[in-house]
Design an enzyme around this catalytic site. Structure first.
Site, PDB file in Angstrom:
ATOM      1  N   ASP A  74       0.818  -1.213   0.000  1.00  0.00           N
ATOM      2  CA  ASP A  74       0.000   0.000   0.000  1.00  0.00           C
ATOM      3  C   ASP A  74       0.857   1.270   0.000  1.00  0.00           C
ATOM      4  OD1 ASP A  74      -2.420  -1.322  -0.101  1.00  0.00           O
ATOM      5  OD2 ASP A  74      -2.409  -1.677   2.056  1.00  0.00           O
ATOM      6  N   GLY A  75       1.990   1.225   0.732  1.00  0.00           N
ATOM      7  CA  GLY A  75       2.890   2.382   0.776  1.00  0.00           C
ATOM      8  C   GLY A  75       3.367   2.731  -0.632  1.00  0.00           C
ATOM      9  N   ASN A 149      -4.851   8.935   1.420  1.00  0.00           N
ATOM     10  CA  ASN A 149      -5.442   8.286   2.596  1.00  0.00           C
ATOM     11  C   ASN A 149      -5.883   9.324   3.625  1.00  0.00           C
ATOM     12  OD1 ASN A 149      -5.375   5.538   2.236  1.00  0.00           O
ATOM     13  ND2 ASN A 149      -3.442   5.214   3.317  1.00  0.00           N
ATOM     14  N   ASP A 150      -4.883  10.064   4.125  1.00  0.00           N
ATOM     15  CA  ASP A 150      -5.186  10.913   5.274  1.00  0.00           C
ATOM     16  C   ASP A 150      -4.175  12.018   5.501  1.00  0.00           C
ATOM     17  OD1 ASP A 150      -3.153   9.118   6.164  1.00  0.00           O
ATOM     18  OD2 ASP A 150      -4.663   7.822   7.051  1.00  0.00           O
ATOM     19  N   THR A 190      -9.968   2.883   5.791  1.00  0.00           N
ATOM     20  CA  THR A 190      -9.587   1.527   6.205  1.00  0.00           C
ATOM     21  C   THR A 190      -8.136   1.483   6.699  1.00  0.00           C
ATOM     22  OG1 THR A 190      -9.223   1.101   3.856  1.00  0.00           O
ATOM     23  CG2 THR A 190     -11.251   0.219   4.814  1.00  0.00           C
ATOM     24  N   GLY A 191      -7.478   2.656   6.776  1.00  0.00           N
ATOM     25  CA  GLY A 191      -6.097   2.731   7.254  1.00  0.00           C
ATOM     26  C   GLY A 191      -6.052   3.177   8.717  1.00  0.00           C
ATOM     27  N   TYR A 192      -5.326   4.256   8.979  1.00  0.00           N
ATOM     28  CA  TYR A 192      -5.081   4.732  10.346  1.00  0.00           C
ATOM     29  C   TYR A 192      -6.391   5.052  11.073  1.00  0.00           C
ATOM     30  CZ  TYR A 192      -2.105   7.286  13.773  1.00  0.00           C
ATOM     31  OH  TYR A 192      -1.428   7.714  14.882  1.00  0.00           O
ATOM     32  N   LEU A 194      -9.286   3.758  10.821  1.00  0.00           N
ATOM     33  CA  LEU A 194      -9.934   2.521  11.290  1.00  0.00           C
ATOM     34  C   LEU A 194      -9.299   2.046  12.607  1.00  0.00           C
ATOM     35  CD1 LEU A 194     -11.940   0.159  10.369  1.00  0.00           C
ATOM     36  CD2 LEU A 194      -9.888  -0.979   9.548  1.00  0.00           C
ATOM     37  N   ALA A 214      -6.672   8.837  20.308  1.00  0.00           N
ATOM     38  CA  ALA A 214      -6.632   8.752  21.777  1.00  0.00           C
ATOM     39  C   ALA A 214      -7.040  10.062  22.466  1.00  0.00           C
ATOM     40  CB  ALA A 214      -5.228   8.318  22.227  1.00  0.00           C
TER      41      ALA A 214
HETATM   42  N1  LIG Z   1      -1.938   2.615  13.559  1.00  0.00           N
HETATM   43  C1  LIG Z   1      -2.185   2.576  12.258  1.00  0.00           C
HETATM   44  O1  LIG Z   1      -3.048   1.846  11.765  1.00  0.00           O
HETATM   45  C2  LIG Z   1      -1.434   3.482  11.347  1.00  0.00           C
HETATM   46  C3  LIG Z   1      -0.449   4.328  11.841  1.00  0.00           C
HETATM   47  C4  LIG Z   1       0.202   5.166  10.939  1.00  0.00           C
HETATM   48  C5  LIG Z   1      -0.141   5.167   9.592  1.00  0.00           C
HETATM   49  N2  LIG Z   1      -1.095   4.330   9.152  1.00  0.00           N
HETATM   50  C6  LIG Z   1      -1.553   4.335   7.753  1.00  0.00           C
HETATM   51  O2  LIG Z   1      -0.449   4.108   6.915  1.00  0.00           O
HETATM   52  C7  LIG Z   1      -0.547   4.945   5.792  1.00  0.00           C
HETATM   53  C8  LIG Z   1       0.823   5.147   5.222  1.00  0.00           C
HETATM   54  O3  LIG Z   1       1.276   3.917   4.782  1.00  0.00           O
HETATM   55  P1  LIG Z   1       2.794   3.449   4.962  1.00  0.00           P
HETATM   56  O4  LIG Z   1       3.016   2.303   4.067  1.00  0.00           O
HETATM   57  O5  LIG Z   1       3.668   4.615   4.823  1.00  0.00           O
HETATM   58  O6  LIG Z   1       2.822   3.021   6.485  1.00  0.00           O
HETATM   59  P2  LIG Z   1       3.109   1.575   7.144  1.00  0.00           P
HETATM   60  O7  LIG Z   1       4.252   0.903   6.469  1.00  0.00           O
HETATM   61  O8  LIG Z   1       3.149   1.765   8.626  1.00  0.00           O
HETATM   62  O9  LIG Z   1       1.811   0.754   6.747  1.00  0.00           O
HETATM   63  C9  LIG Z   1       0.605   0.952   7.359  1.00  0.00           C
HETATM   64  C10 LIG Z   1      -0.313  -0.245   7.150  1.00  0.00           C
HETATM   65  O10 LIG Z   1      -1.571   0.311   6.767  1.00  0.00           O
HETATM   66  C11 LIG Z   1      -2.021  -0.346   5.600  1.00  0.00           C
HETATM   67  N3  LIG Z   1      -2.760   0.630   4.797  1.00  0.00           N
HETATM   68  C12 LIG Z   1      -2.297   1.768   4.214  1.00  0.00           C
HETATM   69  N4  LIG Z   1      -3.292   2.379   3.553  1.00  0.00           N
HETATM   70  C13 LIG Z   1      -4.407   1.608   3.721  1.00  0.00           C
HETATM   71  C14 LIG Z   1      -5.737   1.719   3.278  1.00  0.00           C
HETATM   72  N5  LIG Z   1      -6.154   2.763   2.565  1.00  0.00           N
HETATM   73  N6  LIG Z   1      -6.608   0.746   3.634  1.00  0.00           N
HETATM   74  C15 LIG Z   1      -6.206  -0.294   4.376  1.00  0.00           C
HETATM   75  N7  LIG Z   1      -4.968  -0.453   4.828  1.00  0.00           N
HETATM   76  C16 LIG Z   1      -4.069   0.491   4.509  1.00  0.00           C
HETATM   77  C17 LIG Z   1      -0.777  -0.851   4.891  1.00  0.00           C
HETATM   78  O11 LIG Z   1      -1.070  -1.991   4.120  1.00  0.00           O
HETATM   79  C18 LIG Z   1       0.123  -1.218   6.049  1.00  0.00           C
HETATM   80  O12 LIG Z   1      -0.095  -2.547   6.454  1.00  0.00           O
HETATM   81  C19 LIG Z   1      -1.158   6.221   6.328  1.00  0.00           C
HETATM   82  O13 LIG Z   1      -1.802   6.949   5.321  1.00  0.00           O
HETATM   83  C20 LIG Z   1      -2.102   5.693   7.398  1.00  0.00           C
HETATM   84  O14 LIG Z   1      -3.431   5.529   6.926  1.00  0.00           O
HETATM   85  C21 LIG Z   1      -1.747   3.486  10.010  1.00  0.00           C
HETATM   86  N1  LIG Z   2       8.731  -4.325  -5.425  1.00  0.00           N
HETATM   87  C1  LIG Z   2       8.669  -5.149  -4.388  1.00  0.00           C
HETATM   88  N2  LIG Z   2       9.119  -6.408  -4.504  1.00  0.00           N
HETATM   89  C2  LIG Z   2       9.068  -7.278  -3.472  1.00  0.00           C
HETATM   90  N3  LIG Z   2       8.628  -6.964  -2.254  1.00  0.00           N
HETATM   91  C3  LIG Z   2       8.171  -5.725  -2.069  1.00  0.00           C
HETATM   92  C4  LIG Z   2       8.142  -4.759  -3.120  1.00  0.00           C
HETATM   93  N4  LIG Z   2       7.600  -3.615  -2.650  1.00  0.00           N
HETATM   94  C5  LIG Z   2       7.286  -3.860  -1.363  1.00  0.00           C
HETATM   95  N5  LIG Z   2       7.623  -5.115  -1.015  1.00  0.00           N
HETATM   96  C6  LIG Z   2       7.476  -5.714   0.323  1.00  0.00           C
HETATM   97  O1  LIG Z   2       6.390  -5.149   0.989  1.00  0.00           O
HETATM   98  C7  LIG Z   2       6.799  -4.408   2.135  1.00  0.00           C
HETATM   99  C8  LIG Z   2       5.907  -3.213   2.303  1.00  0.00           C
HETATM  100  O2  LIG Z   2       5.858  -2.442   1.167  1.00  0.00           O
HETATM  101  P1  LIG Z   2       5.112  -1.049   1.117  1.00  0.00           P
HETATM  102  O3  LIG Z   2       5.826  -0.037   1.945  1.00  0.00           O
HETATM  103  O4  LIG Z   2       4.868  -0.738  -0.319  1.00  0.00           O
HETATM  104  O5  LIG Z   2       3.723  -1.397   1.762  1.00  0.00           O
HETATM  105  P2  LIG Z   2       3.070  -1.117   3.199  1.00  0.00           P
HETATM  106  O6  LIG Z   2       2.572   0.262   3.233  1.00  0.00           O
HETATM  107  O7  LIG Z   2       3.980  -1.556   4.267  1.00  0.00           O
HETATM  108  O8  LIG Z   2       1.766  -1.985   3.088  1.00  0.00           O
HETATM  109  P3  LIG Z   2       1.512  -3.522   2.958  1.00  0.00           P
HETATM  110  O9  LIG Z   2       1.009  -3.945   4.304  1.00  0.00           O
HETATM  111  O10 LIG Z   2       0.490  -3.592   1.867  1.00  0.00           O
HETATM  112  O11 LIG Z   2       2.793  -4.198   2.579  1.00  0.00           O
HETATM  113  C9  LIG Z   2       8.269  -4.127   1.868  1.00  0.00           C
HETATM  114  O12 LIG Z   2       9.012  -3.932   3.023  1.00  0.00           O
HETATM  115  C10 LIG Z   2       8.662  -5.385   1.162  1.00  0.00           C
HETATM  116  O13 LIG Z   2       8.849  -6.428   2.077  1.00  0.00           O
END
Ligand SMILES: NC(=O)c1ccc[n+]([C@@H]2O[C@H](COP(=O)([O-])OP(=O)(O)OC[C@H]3O[C@@H](n4cnc5c(N)ncnc54)[C@H](O)[C@@H]3O)[C@@H](O)[C@H]2O)c1
Ligand SMILES: Nc1ncnc2c1ncn2[C@@H]1O[C@H](COP(=O)(O)OP(=O)(O)OP(=O)(O)O)[C@@H](O)[C@H]1O
Length: 294
Positions: A74-75, A149-150, A190-192, A194, A214
């Site tokens: 998702d990131g 997202n947010d 569905t992210g933070y 939620l 909080a």
């Molecule tokens: N406590 C929490 O749940 C928390 C805290 C900080 C940020 N976030 C979310 O992470 C997003 C940034 O992503 P990141 O990859 O840089 O952080 P991250 O690597 O900490 O990933 C956050 C998790 O949230 C999930 N996520 C992100 N967007 C989502 C969406 N729209 N619906 C469902 N799940 C989603 C990702 O799959 C990942 O598992 C922020 O926009 C925020 O919504 C969540």
């Molecule tokens: N191009 C890629 N090839 C293989 N693995 C990847 C790749 N991109 C991401 N990943 C794996 O997914 C992890 C998370 O990637 P990313 O930051 O894009 O998502 P996220 O926001 O943490 O959400 P998610 O929970 O969907 O993985 C990475 O640390 C890595 O392990």
């Protein structure tokens, strides 16, 4: 057809995914280019041995592209949206990450789903974004001031809560006393949001959610508001600064700056495969409503 390919990370699983993706595109006469840093990572790991046209930023993309394919979690998808911005190029996410809520194509379905897209059997889900304006300006967000997202404000360098004076269309709502506040789009619901007790919004709902993080008031609850609302925040606290985030990007901001958040004039076009609808993703990836008794 012409597609742009983007990824942020290289892991062992990247090679086979990219190999299958490029093979599919070649077999079907699809023109493609790849983000330059991602390509370099793949070349350094000998995952690609031939040359591919590259792009490096928003300014290298244009309307000649039919789609951007994001390879990651998702990131990565959220970052892909910062490349596309207002160009309207549909984004398709191949999940190489963990959850992949936004990256809907699972590796086992890669060729089958790409074939559906080629045959135009997909739909486009238009996603609302939020823009942020701050007075004084935040350097880190000058070039790129939107979130899919947010937008959040959070306490910084302190365990002490912050006070967030909140106005909706210039009318006072409340002063949250909390660790922070999340302003979420339907996509971000569905992210933070939620995680902090906010409601799930279907992706095309024309609303936003304000979810306190909080809050130390039992009566501060998540609130759903129309998405044409202009939200103004003024934050104060014991420290000099607090944090503002746009999706994955974050910056420190001085207390008492005024932050204005509103819907952007453009949307992100997400490619949706009929088999992987939002409701299905909710059930499969967030285990929505799962109950051992049924
Ligand atoms: N406590 C929490 O749940 C928390 C805290 C900080 C940020 N976030 C979310 O992470 C997003 C940034 O992503 P990141 O990859 O840089 O952080 P991250 O690597 O900490 O990933 C956050 C998790 O949230 C999930 N996520 C992100 N967007 C989502 C969406 N729209 N619906 C469902 N799940 C989603 C990702 O799959 C990942 O598992 C922020 O926009 C925020 O919504 C969540
Ligand atoms: N191009 C890629 N090839 C293989 N693995 C990847 C790749 N991109 C991401 N990943 C794996 O997914 C992890 C998370 O990637 P990313 O930051 O894009 O998502 P996220 O926001 O943490 O959400 P998610 O929970 O969907 O993985 C990475 O640390 C890595 O392990």
């Amino acid at each position: 057809m012409k597609v742009a390919i983007y990824g942020q990370y290289y892991q062992n699983s990247t090679s086979p995914i990219i190999g299958r993706l490029l093979q599919f595109l070649k077999n079907n006469g699809v023109e493609f280019s790849m983000e330059v840093v991602f390509l370099k990572m793949l070349q350094d790991h000998n995952a690609i041995s031939f040359s591919i046209p590259t792009f490096s930023s928003y300014s290298d993309l244009d309307h000649s592209y039919d789609m951007l394919i994001s390879v990651g979690g998702d990131g990565t998808f959220l970052r892909a949206a910062t490349l596309v911005r207002d160009l309207g190029i549909p984004i398709l996410g191949i999940n190489a990450g963990r959850l992949g809520f936004l990256a809907t194509v699972q590796q086992e379905n890669l060729e089958r789903f790409l074939q559906l897209v080629l045959e135009k059997k997909h739909t486009i889900s238009k996603r609302t974004l939020l823009s942020l304006d701050c007075s004084p300006e935040i350097d880190a967000f000058k070039q790129l001031n939107f979130a899919m997202n947010d937008v959040t404000v959070n306490r910084k360098d302190t365990t002490s809560m912050i006070t967030i004076d909140t106005y909706l269309n210039d009318e006072y709502l409340t002063s949250y006393w909390a660790d922070g506040l999340i302003i979420s789009t339907p996509t971000g619901s569905t992210g933070y949001s939620l995680s902090c007790g906010g409601p799930i919004l279907a992706p095309t709902t024309e609303s936003l959610v304000l979810t306190p993080i909080a809050p130390h008031n039992l009566n501060a609850r998540p609130i759903v508001i129309p998405d044409d609302t202009v939200i103004k925040l003024k934050v104060s606290g014991r420290e000099e600064n607090y944090l503002v985030s746009l999706d994955s990007r974050i910056s420190a901001v001085k207390n008492n700056s005024t932050i204005t958040i509103k819907k952007t004039s453009f949307k992100i076009n997400m490619v949706e495969i009929p088999e992987e609808t939002f409701l299905k993703t909710l059930r499969n990836k967030l285990l929505f409503g799962e109950d051992k008794r049924n």
